[in-house]
Design an enzyme around this catalytic site. Structure first.
Site, mmCIF file in Angstrom:
data_model
loop_
_atom_site.group_PDB
_atom_site.id
_atom_site.type_symbol
_atom_site.label_atom_id
_atom_site.label_comp_id
_atom_site.label_asym_id
_atom_site.label_seq_id
_atom_site.Cartn_x
_atom_site.Cartn_y
_atom_site.Cartn_z
ATOM 1 N N GLU A 1 20.348 96.297 84.875
ATOM 2 C CA GLU A 1 21.281 96.470 84.029
ATOM 3 C C GLU A 1 21.391 95.453 82.909
ATOM 4 O OE1 GLU A 1 23.282 98.920 83.146
ATOM 5 O OE2 GLU A 1 22.433 100.349 84.674
ATOM 6 N N TYR B 1 31.370 96.780 81.385
ATOM 7 C CA TYR B 1 30.170 97.756 81.457
ATOM 8 C C TYR B 1 29.417 97.598 82.907
ATOM 9 C CZ TYR B 1 25.876 99.881 81.274
ATOM 10 O OH TYR B 1 24.701 100.729 81.698
ATOM 11 N N ASP C 1 28.232 102.907 78.096
ATOM 12 C CA ASP C 1 27.124 102.338 77.391
ATOM 13 C C ASP C 1 27.072 102.948 75.819
ATOM 14 O OD1 ASP C 1 25.626 104.425 77.563
ATOM 15 O OD2 ASP C 1 23.949 103.228 77.811
ATOM 16 N N CYS D 1 29.625 121.635 72.209
ATOM 17 C CA CYS D 1 29.771 120.365 71.350
ATOM 18 C C CYS D 1 30.410 120.543 70.145
ATOM 19 C CB CYS D 1 28.249 119.994 71.072
ATOM 20 S SG CYS D 1 28.032 118.604 70.017
#
Length: 315
Positions: A60, A143, A161, A232
């Site tokens: 990460e 995060y 993210d 979407c």
């Protein structure tokens, strides 16, 4: 960019508890995205069970603003040399900077070293499972704490993210790009979309991130491959062009960041203090070169010594 072991699919029992409470939206998205991830997820070393929480944490840190292709060789070398936080904590911070190589944004190396020291001193060398304890580690923000808790320990956290934010902006909000900085509205939406089941939520976090990385990309998105194209909002709205603030572009050539990288490259290759004259040769413009070097010193990435010598930091 990581994921826990695959759990069975599970739908929320009671639905999200805030803005989308009672809406089927989240449930309509979870299963197709997770099913897609089960079939198409990349085979990455930090997704393997043997990577462990420390491997997840290292990945990460490295993956922030850096593509997977550049991270892979450095990640493997790093874990081979420092398989546990205590192994890194015993080394000088300058060794972390040296091993970081050309991943960019080398302050991340110092922060990862600082986190390793704190984990060793406060948690007996084991990456903590508690989100608040993760957040309290040096160099770990909102995060990274959520990502490690989710991907390493299978916990239920909103992991936001750039890739996830773009997926949510398009699929739910109906806009091409999210704001430049994460907003409270985005955090609220992410929490609302979380499956109630803890391990399914962790799988959803990894799956939505991978969807943004591979399909719902910033440019040249491949909607025909998207498992939620039919739902979407952005696609159904005709893919309206971004009309918000200009998106920040990244430049490198000729910037102080480039000069800093050249100066650090000299110091990484040297195993003894480097004279000022060796650093002067890497960039032609003296004012910018001096500014970049001063910045490296201020950031703790370079240690000045007497006699005009410089080295990577030992403490």
């Amino acid at each position: 960019m990581t994921a826990p072991t695959k759990p069975p699919h599970s739908s929320p029992a009671d639905g999200p508890a805030d803005a989308l409470a009672g809406s089927p939206l989240g449930e309509d998205l979870h299963a197709p995205v997770i099913d897609w991830f089960d079939e198409h997820a990349r085979d990455l070393p930090w997704r393997l069970p043997e990577a462990g929480p420390w491997g997840v944490m290292v990945s990460e840190f490295m993956l922030q603003q850096t593509p997977v292709s550049r991270v892979l060789p450095v990640y493997e070398q790093w874990l081979a040399r420092w398989p546990r936080p205590a192994d890194l904590a015993r080394e000088a911070p300058g060794e972390a900077v040296r091993a970081w190589g050309r991943l960019g944004y080398p302050r991340r190396a110092l922060r990862l070293h600082g986190a390793a020291v704190a984990i060793t001193e406060r948690h007996g060398g084991d990456v903590p499972t508690d989100h608040a304890q993760l957040l309290a580690l040096p160099g770990i923000g909102e995060y990274t704490a959520a990502a490690v808790a989710s991907f390493a320990y299978g916990q239920r956290h909103a992991v936001l993210d750039t890739n996830v934010r773009r997926v949510f902006a398009r699929a739910v909000t109906g806009v091409q790009y999210p704001p430049n900085a994460t907003t409270a509205a985005e955090r609220k939406l992410a929490r609302a979309l979380l499956p109630e089941d803890e391990r399914t939520a962790a799988r959803w976090a990894a799956a939505s991130m991978e969807l943004g990385a591979l399909v719902c990309t910033a440019k040249n998105e491949t909607c025909h491959r998207c498992p939620i194209a039919a739902q979407c909002a952005w696609r159904l709205g005709g893919k309206p062009e971004h009309d918000g603030p200009p998106r920040r572009g990244q430049t490198y050539a000729g910037t102080d960041r480039q000069v800093r990288g050249k100066l650090l490259a000299v110091l990484r290759e040297a195993h003894a203090p480097v004279p000022q004259s060796a650093l002067d040769r890497v960039w032609h413009e003296p004012v910018q070169r001096a500014r970049a070097l001063d910045g490296l010193v201020a950031d703790g990435l370079v240690e000045p010594l007497s006699g005009g010598l410089y080295r990577l930091p030992l403490t």
